[in-house]
Design an enzyme around this catalytic site. Structure first.
Site, PDB file in Angstrom:
ATOM      1  N   ARG A 188       0.840  -1.203   0.000  1.00 16.59           N
ATOM      2  CA  ARG A 188       0.000   0.000   0.000  1.00 16.59           C
ATOM      3  C   ARG A 188       0.875   1.254   0.000  1.00 16.59           C
ATOM      4  O   ARG A 188       0.569   2.244   0.655  1.00 16.59           O
ATOM      5  CB  ARG A 188      -0.926  -0.015   1.204  1.00 16.59           C
ATOM      6  CG  ARG A 188      -1.971  -1.137   1.170  1.00 16.59           C
ATOM      7  CD  ARG A 188      -3.047  -0.901   2.193  1.00 16.59           C
ATOM      8  NE  ARG A 188      -3.952  -2.022   2.322  1.00 16.59           N
ATOM      9  CZ  ARG A 188      -4.981  -2.280   1.505  1.00 16.59           C
ATOM     10  NH1 ARG A 188      -5.209  -1.483   0.479  1.00 16.59           N
ATOM     11  NH2 ARG A 188      -5.762  -3.307   1.710  1.00 16.59           N
ATOM     12  N   ASP A 247     -13.584  -5.130  -2.885  1.00 15.78           N
ATOM     13  CA  ASP A 247     -14.622  -4.233  -2.345  1.00 15.78           C
ATOM     14  C   ASP A 247     -15.646  -3.808  -3.404  1.00 15.78           C
ATOM     15  O   ASP A 247     -16.716  -3.327  -3.054  1.00 15.78           O
ATOM     16  CB  ASP A 247     -13.980  -2.971  -1.759  1.00 15.78           C
ATOM     17  CG  ASP A 247     -12.994  -3.271  -0.645  1.00 15.78           C
ATOM     18  OD1 ASP A 247     -13.096  -4.353  -0.044  1.00 15.78           O
ATOM     19  OD2 ASP A 247     -12.121  -2.423  -0.386  1.00 15.78           O
TER      20      ASP A 247
HETATM   21  O1  F6P Z   1      -9.549  -3.029   0.027  1.00 15.84           O
HETATM   22  C1  F6P Z   1      -9.559  -4.389   0.260  1.00 15.84           C
HETATM   23  C2  F6P Z   1      -9.602  -4.685   1.719  1.00 15.84           C
HETATM   24  O2  F6P Z   1      -9.617  -6.083   1.879  1.00 15.84           O
HETATM   25  C3  F6P Z   1     -10.737  -4.032   2.510  1.00 15.84           C
HETATM   26  O3  F6P Z   1     -11.945  -4.715   2.352  1.00 15.84           O
HETATM   27  C4  F6P Z   1     -10.177  -4.067   3.911  1.00 15.84           C
HETATM   28  O4  F6P Z   1     -10.749  -3.040   4.715  1.00 15.84           O
HETATM   29  C5  F6P Z   1      -8.719  -3.807   3.694  1.00 15.84           C
HETATM   30  O5  F6P Z   1      -8.436  -4.202   2.358  1.00 15.84           O
HETATM   31  C6  F6P Z   1      -7.799  -4.563   4.613  1.00 15.84           C
HETATM   32  O6  F6P Z   1      -6.510  -4.114   4.413  1.00 15.84           O
HETATM   33  P1  F6P Z   1      -5.184  -4.872   4.845  1.00 15.84           P
HETATM   34  O7  F6P Z   1      -4.974  -6.014   3.909  1.00 15.84           O
HETATM   35  O8  F6P Z   1      -4.150  -3.832   4.719  1.00 15.84           O
HETATM   36  O9  F6P Z   1      -5.386  -5.348   6.241  1.00 15.84           O
END
Ligand code: F6P
Length: 340
Positions: free
Chosen positions: A71, A126
């Site tokens: 990210r 999502d």
């Molecule tokens: O955007 C995809 C997603 O799975 C969301 O549904 C969730 O809130 C987020 O990513 C979780 O993020 P991470 O993988 O950084 O914990």
């Protein structure tokens, strides 16, 4: 031409199918592809691997992404933005295909504004990217969630309990909506609607009176007001890690207290994001990956390949980023037809 390709943001089923499509479609017209590793981090830190049709063999049905993801926001610091442009120039990349959700595509738009040649491909479990009917990853994630709900039904029925299934989806309720609809939940809670505890307890009581058990699907993004467990941790793009709030567990506590029905909760978390893509996602990812290459070959930089009805078209990145596509009233109307 030399193509670059990256996958950014949360992984989801279908990313490998999209990478394969980019590589195969560009090779079909005599072009080469370089894969950047771990999303925008690969461009910032100059991490890459060459991709050719042989190296993408057998990945169509594999979950995750062979390129890795992160990210990373490369435009938070000016120094990083310069590194991204230098990496592209250093590898003589003519056009970058950025595969990602709103964050990755926003970074792609910023690159385009700074003179970089880029085309986007939308993905996310999502399903919240504006401008496209569906994103790949969504149908596969919902299939996992529905399977979980059906397993929970067995326990709920056997023990005469209420069970809350918490699903991901961030601030859009698409995953919860589709899970509730396809799995036959007694009540489904999405962020698009204000939380109504009296109504929730009523639906649970009705389901228990009728069948002896109740199934509730809750989106991680619903707002229950101040609650314990809200971690407040944020990623590089400023998003709170919503599952750390634990709305499912909190709802289970409130339901048990409000109805006297023994209640449990399950949070399936990242299990939803793994595994082999459903056929719909394999095909959509293949179409959008190939579509992005076609846009690039037509010189349509700064666009994103999207699905509109039966066809793949290109739209400006500006139209796809910055707005969350949320669940519309017609879907909510349908959903509530099936409330207990
Ligand atoms: O955007 C995809 C997603 O799975 C969301 O549904 C969730 O809130 C987020 O990513 C979780 O993020 P991470 O993988 O950084 O914990």
């Amino acid at each position: 031409m030399r193509f670059g390709v990256l996958t950014g943001g949360g992984d989801c089923p279908g990313l490998n199918a999209a990478i394969r499509a980019v590589v195969r479609r560009s090779a079909l017209f005599g072009h080469t592809t370089l894969g950047f590793l771990d999303g925008w981090k690969g461009l910032r830190d100059d991490l890459s691997r060459p991709l050719d049709p042989a190296s993408v063999q057998g990945i169509l049905s594999r979950g995750g992404t062979i390129l890795g993801s992160s990210r990373t926001n490369p435009f938070l610091k000016e120094g990083d933005a310069a590194k991204v442009l230098a990496t592209l120039a250093g590898h003589a990349v003519d056009v970058l295909i950025a595969i990602g959700g709103d964050d990755t595509l926003s970074a792609a738009r910023e690159l385009h504004r700074r003179g970089g040649k880029v085309v986007g491909v939308p993905k996310t479990m999502d399903n919240d990217v504006a401008g496209t009917d569906w994103t790949f990853g969504f149908h596969s994630a919902v299939a996992v969630a529905v399977d979980a709900l059906e397993r929970l039904r067995d326990t709920a029925d056997s023990h005469h309990r209420a069970i809350v299934l918490e699903v991901m989806g961030r601030n859009a309720g698409w995953v919860a909506l589709a899970t509730g609809l396809a799995g036959g939940a007694d009540v489904t809670l999405v962020p698009e609607e204000p939380y109504d505890e009296a109504a929730l307890l009523r639906h649970v009581q009705r389901a228990v009176a009728a069948r002896g058990s109740a199934l509730i699907v809750a989106s991680e993004g619903i707002d229950l007001g101040p609650q314990k467990g809200s971690a407040g941790a944020r990623d590089d793009f400023g998003h709170e890690l919503l599952r750390e709030r634990g709305v499912g567990a909190e709802l289970a506590r409130r339901i048990q207290e409000g109805t006297g029905v023994e209640t449990r909760s399950a949070q399936i978390g990242h299990i939803q994001r793994g595994g082999s893509p459903e056929l719909f996602d394999r095909i959509l990812a293949s179409r959008l990956g190939a579509g992005a290459v076609d846009l690039a070959l037509a010189g349509r930089f700064g666009e994103v390949a999207v699905l509109r009805g039966p066809v793949v078209i290109g739209i400006p990145l500006d139209e796809a980023v910055g707005t969350t596509k949320t669940v519309t009233p017609d879907w909510l109307d349908l959903l509530h037809t099936f409330d207990a």
